[in-house]
Design a protein around this motif. Sequence first.
Motif, PDB file in Angstrom:
ATOM      1  N   GLU A 192     -13.981  12.560  -2.806  1.00 28.37           N
ATOM      2  CA  GLU A 192     -14.039  14.119  -2.492  1.00 28.37           C
ATOM      3  C   GLU A 192     -13.215  15.087  -3.463  1.00 28.37           C
ATOM      4  N   ALA A 193     -12.048  14.218  -4.090  1.00 30.00           N
ATOM      5  CA  ALA A 193     -11.167  15.161  -4.922  1.00 30.00           C
ATOM      6  C   ALA A 193     -11.686  14.848  -6.378  1.00 30.00           C
ATOM      7  N   CYS A 194     -12.973  14.238  -6.932  1.00 29.50           N
ATOM      8  CA  CYS A 194     -13.100  13.867  -8.243  1.00 29.50           C
ATOM      9  C   CYS A 194     -14.446  14.287  -8.586  1.00 29.50           C
ATOM     10  N   PRO A 195     -14.694  15.538  -9.204  1.00 27.79           N
ATOM     11  CA  PRO A 195     -15.985  16.052  -9.619  1.00 27.79           C
ATOM     12  C   PRO A 195     -16.522  14.967 -10.655  1.00 27.79           C
ATOM     13  N   HIS A 196     -15.695  14.454 -11.467  1.00 25.54           N
ATOM     14  CA  HIS A 196     -16.088  13.649 -12.720  1.00 25.54           C
ATOM     15  C   HIS A 196     -15.315  12.127 -12.367  1.00 25.54           C
TER      16      HIS A 196
ATOM     17  N   HIS B 150       1.053  -1.189   0.018  1.00 23.63           N
ATOM     18  CA  HIS B 150       0.007  -0.205   0.069  1.00 23.63           C
ATOM     19  C   HIS B 150       0.968   1.233   0.209  1.00 23.63           C
ATOM     20  N   VAL B 151       0.809   2.047  -1.191  1.00 25.77           N
ATOM     21  CA  VAL B 151       1.525   3.147  -1.354  1.00 25.77           C
ATOM     22  C   VAL B 151       0.703   4.396  -1.176  1.00 25.77           C
ATOM     23  N   ASP B 152       1.085   5.336  -0.070  1.00 20.20           N
ATOM     24  CA  ASP B 152       0.218   6.273   0.097  1.00 20.20           C
ATOM     25  C   ASP B 152       0.982   7.675  -0.755  1.00 20.20           C
ATOM     26  N   ILE B 153       0.146   8.355  -1.161  1.00 21.35           N
ATOM     27  CA  ILE B 153       0.479   9.885  -1.788  1.00 21.35           C
ATOM     28  C   ILE B 153      -0.143  10.796  -1.338  1.00 21.35           C
ATOM     29  N   MET B 154       0.495  11.890  -0.838  1.00 22.77           N
ATOM     30  CA  MET B 154       0.052  13.040  -0.278  1.00 22.77           C
ATOM     31  C   MET B 154       0.526  14.482  -0.749  1.00 22.77           C
ATOM     32  N   ASP B 155      -0.586  15.137  -1.081  1.00 21.54           N
ATOM     33  CA  ASP B 155      -0.077  16.373  -1.550  1.00 21.54           C
ATOM     34  C   ASP B 155       0.028  17.732  -0.913  1.00 21.54           C
ATOM     35  N   GLY B 156      -0.282  17.642   0.361  1.00 23.32           N
ATOM     36  CA  GLY B 156      -0.048  18.916   1.235  1.00 23.32           C
ATOM     37  C   GLY B 156      -1.399  19.803   0.878  1.00 23.32           C
ATOM     38  N   VAL B 157      -2.112  19.465  -0.021  1.00 23.14           N
ATOM     39  CA  VAL B 157      -3.364  20.244  -0.343  1.00 23.14           C
ATOM     40  C   VAL B 157      -4.789  19.323  -0.107  1.00 23.14           C
ATOM     41  N   PHE B 158      -5.223  18.449  -0.508  1.00 21.64           N
ATOM     42  CA  PHE B 158      -5.977  17.684  -0.126  1.00 21.64           C
ATOM     43  C   PHE B 158      -5.918  16.971   1.222  1.00 21.64           C
TER      44      PHE B 158
ATOM     45  N   GLY C 131      -9.770   2.327  -7.828  1.00 23.43           N
ATOM     46  CA  GLY C 131     -10.293   2.206  -6.787  1.00 23.43           C
ATOM     47  C   GLY C 131     -10.676   3.542  -6.308  1.00 23.43           C
ATOM     48  N   VAL C 132     -11.887   3.702  -5.587  1.00 21.12           N
ATOM     49  CA  VAL C 132     -12.335   4.801  -4.789  1.00 21.12           C
ATOM     50  C   VAL C 132     -12.116   4.844  -3.552  1.00 21.12           C
ATOM     51  N   ALA C 133     -11.748   6.045  -2.923  1.00 21.08           N
ATOM     52  CA  ALA C 133     -11.450   5.939  -1.485  1.00 21.08           C
ATOM     53  C   ALA C 133     -12.788   6.955  -0.810  1.00 21.08           C
ATOM     54  N   LEU C 134     -12.956   6.578   0.354  1.00 25.63           N
ATOM     55  CA  LEU C 134     -14.213   7.537   1.004  1.00 25.63           C
ATOM     56  C   LEU C 134     -13.548   7.974   2.360  1.00 25.63           C
ATOM     57  N   ASN C 135     -13.632   9.295   2.494  1.00 20.10           N
ATOM     58  CA  ASN C 135     -13.376   9.831   3.883  1.00 20.10           C
ATOM     59  C   ASN C 135     -14.403   9.330   5.031  1.00 20.10           C
ATOM     60  N   PRO C 136     -13.827   9.402   6.171  1.00 21.31           N
ATOM     61  CA  PRO C 136     -14.920   8.817   7.260  1.00 21.31           C
ATOM     62  C   PRO C 136     -16.250   9.191   7.309  1.00 21.31           C
ATOM     63  N   HIS C 137     -16.269  10.639   6.762  1.00 21.99           N
ATOM     64  CA  HIS C 137     -17.903  11.209   6.668  1.00 21.99           C
ATOM     65  C   HIS C 137     -18.533  11.119   5.567  1.00 21.99           C
TER      66      HIS C 137
ATOM     67  N   VAL D   4      -5.305  16.303  -4.786  1.00 22.60           N
ATOM     68  CA  VAL D   4      -6.512  17.160  -5.636  1.00 22.60           C
ATOM     69  C   VAL D   4      -6.109  16.870  -7.393  1.00 22.60           C
ATOM     70  N   ASP D   5      -6.931  16.672  -8.142  1.00 16.83           N
ATOM     71  CA  ASP D   5      -7.030  16.501  -9.467  1.00 16.83           C
ATOM     72  C   ASP D   5      -6.337  15.477 -10.028  1.00 16.83           C
ATOM     73  N   PRO D   6      -6.371  14.182  -9.372  1.00 16.22           N
ATOM     74  CA  PRO D   6      -5.500  13.014  -9.620  1.00 16.22           C
ATOM     75  C   PRO D   6      -5.428  12.742 -11.232  1.00 16.22           C
ATOM     76  N   ASP D   7      -6.602  13.273 -11.879  1.00 15.16           N
ATOM     77  CA  ASP D   7      -6.497  12.764 -13.273  1.00 15.16           C
ATOM     78  C   ASP D   7      -5.229  13.349 -14.143  1.00 15.16           C
ATOM     79  N   ARG D   8      -4.519  14.481 -13.615  1.00 12.43           N
ATOM     80  CA  ARG D   8      -3.473  14.853 -14.294  1.00 12.43           C
ATOM     81  C   ARG D   8      -2.452  13.850 -14.332  1.00 12.43           C
ATOM     82  N   TYR D   9      -2.298  12.853 -13.289  1.00 11.86           N
ATOM     83  CA  TYR D   9      -1.041  12.078 -13.282  1.00 11.86           C
ATOM     84  C   TYR D   9      -1.547  10.515 -13.350  1.00 11.86           C
ATOM     85  N   THR D  10      -2.750  10.294 -14.260  1.00  8.09           N
ATOM     86  CA  THR D  10      -2.972   8.627 -14.177  1.00  8.09           C
ATOM     87  C   THR D  10      -1.909   8.026 -14.807  1.00  8.09           C
TER      88      THR D  10
END
Length: 216
Positions: A92-96, A33-41, A112-118, A70-76
Amino acid sequence: MSHIIAPSILSADFANLQRDVEMINSSSADWFHVDIMDGVFVPNISFGFPVIKAIKKHAKKPLDVHLMIVDPDRYTQTFKDAGADILTVHYEACPHLHRSIQNIKNCGMQAGVALNPHTSVHLLEDIIADIDLVCLMSVNPGFGGQKFIENTYAKVKQLKQMIISKNSKAKIEIDGGVDLNNYKKLLECGADVLVAGNTVFASKDPAATIKQLNTI
Ligand code: DX5
Ligand code: ZN
């Protein structure tokens, strides 16, 4: 089918990354499991493509890449090129979201799709048949070693029902605060994939802890 264990590299020793990757290779774990965090999302930055490539060079098991950006499509395509086998984006980061999922699949990865706790699992009703994995965040994303949120059990059960009723093949992954006290209950509720960072890497014998998490 027995469940999948995905140790989280976020808790590895980055100065001894190859050693930790090889520990996972020779353990009974199934994925990285590889976690990528951008300091924005999320309020933290983890690591980027050079580190993923370095992991891929030594990894003998699939890379399950969790994008907290944010905007993960840029890097698929770039994540595919770096070695991702499964690519998970946040609802929460994907309007489309439908388009994001199709992009991931078109690049030859599982989606995959991740859901925040709320975030309610019901929001996935119209896309569940198209996705390979739902990552239920059982902590607020951003950091390893946080306390498990108990409401996750109810979400796993609701999601399992939805997957069955929609005839979906999606796996349910639990991410955050998974430990030796809660993993069995999560599996009973319907979890298929357990991510574990702190529980594995802070233990005296990480390979033995992975083995324990594998035991039903
Ligand atoms: C949290 C990450 C998790 C984290 C899990 O934002 O998505 O994958 O590494 O770590 P533990 O198992 O320590 O909660
Ligand atoms: Zn994660």
